[in-house]
Design an enzyme around this catalytic site. Structure first.
Site: not given
Ligand code: RIB
Length: 306
Positions: A46, A218, A220, A249-250
């Site tokens: 988050g 996907l 790279s 991904g975040d």
């Molecule tokens: O997506 C990476 C994250 O997954 C890390 O920062 C870790 O805290 C977990 O939540």
């Protein structure tokens, strides 16, 4: 920012202190390895997504929980530094969430999360609901209790806002939650688990038939976009040298939400998010590797001119 002012992107999600061990390779069960280094970085899916949205220039609000401990103070400072509105973040007696991350020589990782304070977010308060009804875009993951995720989606969806779910970490997603989504974002592993098939194409097609718009990332190889059950675009990723994929991904999700809040169309938002994610894998740590808007724009300009 006051509680009733419209906010571009609201993230309902987790915040963790990441403890990152750099190793040559991921240890096997029962094995002890010596790490090259151990470092602590702000993280949590988050918080990473909130920082990515804020650095991509979206007015960003975070709803979640921190402990009243040193890690909580550090993560609150991270939110302040990024310009994230944290007025709805609860401070609780449970410890702040922690993640234990092992990163190997190729940049791949394994992660274990001790949820701590994140697990206390089981429902929404009145202030949360008011903010969620006013947000342009709601972005969530699955690192908080599902009840809070479902409630948040329902409030924003009913109020006419755009709802995005990143189904990470992967777990089955109830049909009612899928029905309230405008966008579902999953990687290959999450697509197969949520789409209930080991075959990525089958799983993607199934998911695409259940949500309005689907993004399958996907790594790279870029991402595939589906609209109304039909594949509409494949977005290539820039070729880069990967140092650490943690939080990539975040970064994609946060930048994507910011782009949607800004009014970009589906494919342009995915291109913007892909550029942000490609920048993020070139540095160590989740929050520290999230790029600023100018860097993302520069990647996109270079690609257009190439
Ligand atoms: O997506 C990476 C994250 O997954 C890390 O920062 C870790 O805290 C977990 O939540």
């Amino acid at each position: 920012m006051s509680n009733d002012a419209p906010v571009g992107v609201t993230i309902v999600g987790s915040a963790n202190m990441d403890i990152v061990f750099a190793v040559d390779r991921i240890p096997r069960p029962g094995e002890t390895l010596l790490a090259d280094s151990a470092q602590r970085f702000p993280g949590g899916k988050g918080l990473n997504q909130a920082v990515a949205a804020a650095r991509a220039s979206a007015p960003t609000r975070f709803i979640g929980a921190l402990g009243r401990d040193e890690n909580g103070a550090a993560l609150a400072a991270t939110m302040d530094d990024a310009g994230i509105d944290s007025t709805l973040v609860r401070r609780v007696s449970d410890p702040t969430g922690q993640a234990f991350i092992v990163v190997d020589g190729s940049g791949e990782n394994t992660i274990i999360v001790a949820s701590g304070a994140n697990a206390t977010v089981t429902d929404l308060g009145e202030g949360d609901r008011e903010a969620l009804a006013l947000t342009a875009v709601l972005l969530m993951q699955l690192e908080l209790p599902l009840a809070a995720v479902r409630s948040a989606a329902s409030v924003t969806h009913t109020a006419g806002g755009i709802v995005i779910l990143n189904a990470a970490p992967a777990q089955p997603v109830p049909r009612e939650l899928l029905d309230s989504l405008d966008y579902l974002v999953v990687n290959e592993h999450e697509a197969c688990l949520v789409g209930e098939s080991a075959d990525l194409e089958v799983a993607s097609a199934r998911l695409a038939s259940l949500v309005s718009r689907l993004v399958v990332t996907l790594g790279s190889a870029g991402s595939v976009l589906f609209d109304d059950g039909v594949e509409v675009a494949r977005i290539a990723a820039p070729k880069v040298t990967t140092v650490d994929t943690t939080g990539a991904g975040d970064t994609f999700c946060g930048a994507f939400a910011a782009a949607i809040a800004e009014g970009m169309d589906f494919a342009d938002a995915a291109r913007f998010a892909t550029a942000a994610a490609a920048l993020s894998v070139q540095a160590v740590g989740a929050v520290p590797s999230v790029p600023q808007r100018a860097a993302i724009d520069a990647v996109l300009t270079d690609r257009t001119e190439a």
